[in-house]
Motif scaffolding. Structure first.
Motif, mmCIF file in Angstrom:
data_model
loop_
_atom_site.group_PDB
_atom_site.id
_atom_site.type_symbol
_atom_site.label_atom_id
_atom_site.label_comp_id
_atom_site.label_asym_id
_atom_site.label_seq_id
_atom_site.Cartn_x
_atom_site.Cartn_y
_atom_site.Cartn_z
ATOM 1 N N ARG A 4 0.879 -1.198 0.185
ATOM 2 C CA ARG A 4 -0.045 0.091 -0.030
ATOM 3 C C ARG A 4 0.679 1.229 -0.030
ATOM 4 O O ARG A 4 0.686 2.095 -0.753
ATOM 5 C CB ARG A 4 -0.889 0.194 1.165
ATOM 6 N N ALA A 5 2.029 1.177 0.858
ATOM 7 C CA ALA A 5 2.610 2.482 0.864
ATOM 8 C C ALA A 5 3.517 2.661 -0.524
ATOM 9 O O ALA A 5 3.344 3.733 -1.078
ATOM 10 C CB ALA A 5 3.775 2.299 2.008
ATOM 11 N N THR A 6 3.896 1.512 -1.235
ATOM 12 C CA THR A 6 4.746 1.625 -2.445
ATOM 13 C C THR A 6 3.565 2.009 -3.635
ATOM 14 O O THR A 6 3.931 2.996 -4.334
ATOM 15 C CB THR A 6 5.053 0.275 -2.892
ATOM 16 N N LEU A 7 2.308 1.790 -3.521
ATOM 17 C CA LEU A 7 1.610 2.092 -4.552
ATOM 18 C C LEU A 7 1.023 3.620 -4.310
ATOM 19 O O LEU A 7 0.751 4.391 -5.172
ATOM 20 C CB LEU A 7 0.138 1.261 -4.336
ATOM 21 N N LEU A 8 1.073 3.911 -2.947
ATOM 22 C CA LEU A 8 0.499 5.196 -2.737
ATOM 23 C C LEU A 8 1.483 6.380 -2.801
ATOM 24 O O LEU A 8 1.322 7.490 -3.525
ATOM 25 C CB LEU A 8 0.084 5.532 -1.111
ATOM 26 N N SER A 9 2.834 5.893 -2.855
ATOM 27 C CA SER A 9 3.934 6.597 -3.167
ATOM 28 C C SER A 9 4.144 6.886 -4.739
ATOM 29 O O SER A 9 4.259 7.898 -5.180
ATOM 30 C CB SER A 9 5.253 6.060 -2.658
ATOM 31 N N ASN A 10 3.800 5.993 -5.410
ATOM 32 C CA ASN A 10 3.964 5.717 -6.929
ATOM 33 C C ASN A 10 2.823 6.882 -7.297
ATOM 34 O O ASN A 10 2.979 7.531 -8.366
ATOM 35 C CB ASN A 10 3.628 4.298 -7.334
ATOM 36 N N ARG A 11 1.547 6.539 -6.758
ATOM 37 C CA ARG A 11 0.697 7.400 -7.312
ATOM 38 C C ARG A 11 0.766 8.987 -6.775
ATOM 39 O O ARG A 11 0.465 9.771 -7.917
ATOM 40 C CB ARG A 11 -0.806 6.726 -6.853
ATOM 41 N N ALA A 12 1.290 9.164 -5.899
ATOM 42 C CA ALA A 12 1.692 10.640 -5.534
ATOM 43 C C ALA A 12 2.646 11.198 -6.391
ATOM 44 O O ALA A 12 2.454 12.237 -6.947
ATOM 45 C CB ALA A 12 1.996 10.693 -4.240
ATOM 46 N N ALA A 13 3.681 10.279 -6.735
ATOM 47 C CA ALA A 13 4.755 10.835 -7.707
ATOM 48 C C ALA A 13 3.874 11.073 -9.173
ATOM 49 O O ALA A 13 4.296 11.956 -9.898
ATOM 50 C CB ALA A 13 5.717 9.853 -7.991
ATOM 51 N N ALA A 14 2.843 10.312 -9.308
ATOM 52 C CA ALA A 14 2.292 10.676 -10.907
ATOM 53 C C ALA A 14 1.532 11.790 -10.673
ATOM 54 O O ALA A 14 1.726 12.626 -11.573
ATOM 55 C CB ALA A 14 1.413 9.199 -11.065
ATOM 56 N N HIS A 15 0.924 11.943 -9.482
ATOM 57 C CA HIS A 15 0.070 13.339 -9.451
ATOM 58 C C HIS A 15 1.110 14.509 -9.526
ATOM 59 O O HIS A 15 0.658 15.568 -10.187
ATOM 60 C CB HIS A 15 -0.596 13.150 -8.401
ATOM 61 N N MET A 16 2.297 14.443 -8.824
ATOM 62 C CA MET A 16 3.227 15.306 -9.038
ATOM 63 C C MET A 16 3.666 15.714 -10.386
ATOM 64 O O MET A 16 4.001 16.990 -10.667
ATOM 65 C CB MET A 16 4.403 15.217 -8.024
ATOM 66 N N LYS A 17 3.980 14.723 -11.135
ATOM 67 C CA LYS A 17 4.355 14.799 -12.530
ATOM 68 C C LYS A 17 3.193 15.564 -13.450
ATOM 69 O O LYS A 17 3.559 16.299 -14.061
ATOM 70 C CB LYS A 17 4.753 13.558 -13.110
ATOM 71 N N VAL A 18 1.989 15.219 -12.987
ATOM 72 C CA VAL A 18 0.855 16.059 -13.702
ATOM 73 C C VAL A 18 0.939 17.385 -13.337
ATOM 74 O O VAL A 18 0.678 18.279 -14.356
ATOM 75 C CB VAL A 18 -0.634 15.523 -13.346
ATOM 76 N N SER A 19 1.186 17.813 -12.062
ATOM 77 C CA SER A 19 1.199 19.090 -11.640
ATOM 78 C C SER A 19 2.173 19.798 -12.201
ATOM 79 O O SER A 19 2.064 20.933 -12.596
ATOM 80 C CB SER A 19 1.305 19.132 -10.163
ATOM 81 N N ARG A 20 3.505 19.372 -12.486
ATOM 82 C CA ARG A 20 4.616 20.181 -12.970
ATOM 83 C C ARG A 20 4.333 20.096 -14.685
ATOM 84 O O ARG A 20 4.780 21.074 -14.881
ATOM 85 C CB ARG A 20 5.694 19.053 -12.851
ATOM 86 N N VAL A 21 3.756 19.257 -15.235
ATOM 87 C CA VAL A 21 3.603 19.489 -16.901
ATOM 88 C C VAL A 21 2.135 20.162 -17.180
ATOM 89 O O VAL A 21 2.098 20.294 -18.299
ATOM 90 C CB VAL A 21 3.877 18.133 -17.498
ATOM 91 N N GLY A 22 1.433 20.319 -16.198
ATOM 92 C CA GLY A 22 0.401 20.861 -16.419
ATOM 93 C C GLY A 22 -0.698 20.331 -17.045
ATOM 94 O O GLY A 22 -2.023 20.549 -17.349
ATOM 95 N N GLY A 23 -0.740 18.897 -16.884
ATOM 96 C CA GLY A 23 -1.747 17.902 -17.295
ATOM 97 C C GLY A 23 -1.441 16.533 -17.433
ATOM 98 O O GLY A 23 -0.290 16.518 -17.773
ATOM 99 N N ALA A 24 -2.245 15.599 -17.624
ATOM 100 C CA ALA A 24 -1.728 14.226 -17.951
ATOM 101 C C ALA A 24 -2.285 13.968 -19.303
ATOM 102 O O ALA A 24 -2.700 14.715 -19.884
ATOM 103 C CB ALA A 24 -2.803 13.086 -17.172
ATOM 104 N N ASN A 25 -1.123 13.171 -19.847
ATOM 105 C CA ASN A 25 -1.343 12.611 -21.364
ATOM 106 C C ASN A 25 -2.473 11.656 -21.595
ATOM 107 O O ASN A 25 -2.753 10.856 -20.793
ATOM 108 C CB ASN A 25 -0.052 12.127 -21.694
#
Length: 92
Positions: free
Chosen positions: A71-92
């Motif tokens: 669960r910790a790994t999945l939550l961390s991975n999902r958080a990193a993905a959300h952060m990447k979306v924030s940095r690039v201004g949207g998801a592909n």
């Protein structure tokens, strides 16, 4: 995860013992969760961030055993993905 490890190691040795079906079920769930996590990882690497978030979320919801490490790994991975979306201004 200790139970899963024991099941994995001893599944072939259980014969027809009552624990064998439980171990098979547990191993199937673990493999399915791992496949979802890996699909999320591959999507993330390929830049398909929305797909990665979806796969991580699906795995979190499917984790019936509430495995803290997974669960910790999945939550961390999902958080990193959300952060990447924030940095690039949207998801592909």
């Amino acid at each position: 995860m200790l139970v899963a490890s024991l099941c994995s190691l001893s599944l072939s040795r259980l014969g027809n013992l009552p624990a064998r079906p439980l171990c098979r079920t547990l191993m199937k769930r673990i493999r399915a969760l791992d496949a979802l996590k890996e699909a999320g990882n591959e999507a993330f690497k390929a830049g398909r961030i929305a797909d990665a978030i979806a796969k991580y979320s699906e795995a979190i919801e499917a984790d019936q055993d509430d495995n803290e490490t997974l669960r910790a790994t999945l939550l961390s991975n999902r958080a990193a993905a959300h952060m990447k979306v924030s940095r690039v201004g949207g998801a592909n």
